[in-house]
Design a protein around this motif. Structure first.
Motif, PDB file in Angstrom:
ATOM      1  N   PHE A  84      -1.255  -1.766   7.406  1.00 45.14           N
ATOM      2  CA  PHE A  84      -1.837  -2.544   6.439  1.00 45.14           C
ATOM      3  C   PHE A  84      -1.519  -4.123   6.728  1.00 45.14           C
ATOM      4  CE2 PHE A  84      -1.803  -4.909   1.998  1.00 45.14           C
ATOM      5  CZ  PHE A  84      -3.187  -4.962   1.785  1.00 45.14           C
TER       6      PHE A  84
ATOM      7  N   LYS B  59       0.883  -1.280   0.075  1.00 45.46           N
ATOM      8  CA  LYS B  59      -0.070  -0.066   0.017  1.00 45.46           C
ATOM      9  C   LYS B  59       0.918   1.195   0.006  1.00 45.46           C
ATOM     10  CE  LYS B  59      -4.670  -0.931   1.324  1.00 45.46           C
ATOM     11  NZ  LYS B  59      -5.512  -0.681   2.473  1.00 45.46           N
ATOM     12  N   CYS B  60       1.689   1.321   0.834  1.00 50.89           N
ATOM     13  CA  CYS B  60       2.453   2.653   0.866  1.00 50.89           C
ATOM     14  C   CYS B  60       4.034   2.295   0.726  1.00 50.89           C
ATOM     15  CB  CYS B  60       2.408   3.031   2.389  1.00 50.89           C
ATOM     16  SG  CYS B  60       3.277   2.209   3.692  1.00 50.89           S
TER      17      CYS B  60
END
Ligand SMILES: [Zn+2]
Length: 111
Positions: free
Chosen positions: A28, A8-9
């Motif tokens: 996450f 996600k990041c």
């Protein structure tokens, strides 16, 4: 053992908790095995059948081998060794009588 970055990041500070990977930055959590299945490259043959590594295929048309006078005839057998992402030449195949080469998935049929 190195862990993959957060999907996600992209954080690199991911840690492992049993079968899950956890990102401390965006919180996450994911199962790396499930993610691997989801992100597997989907490549289809001439009939729209999904191909997998290790599949036996036959050529669906005559293929001229780039940089040589060799023509692979329709019906030539091949084994898919590896699938790569791309618009064409997605299949790293071992072709009967020709050896290893990259082949476009739409030009083969799963046998
Ligand atoms: Zn994250």
């Amino acid at each position: 053992m190195s862990l993959p970055p957060c999907p996600k990041c992209q954080s690199e500070f991911v840690y492992e908790d049993q079968s899950l990977l956890i990102c401390p930055e965006c919180a996450f959590e994911w199962n790396p095995q499930e993610l691997a299945e989801e992100s597997a490259i989907k490549v289809k043959d001439a009939n729209g059948t999904l191909l997998a590594e290790g599949d036996k295929v036959t050529l669906a048309k005559d293929l001229k081998v780039k940089g040589s006078s060799l023509v692979l005839k329709i019906g030539t057998k091949a084994v898919v060794r590896r699938i790569v992402e791309g618009k064409d030449h997605q299949l790293d195949c071992k072709v009967d009588g020709a050896g290893e080469m990259m082949v476009t998935a739409a030009f083969v049929k799963k046998s």
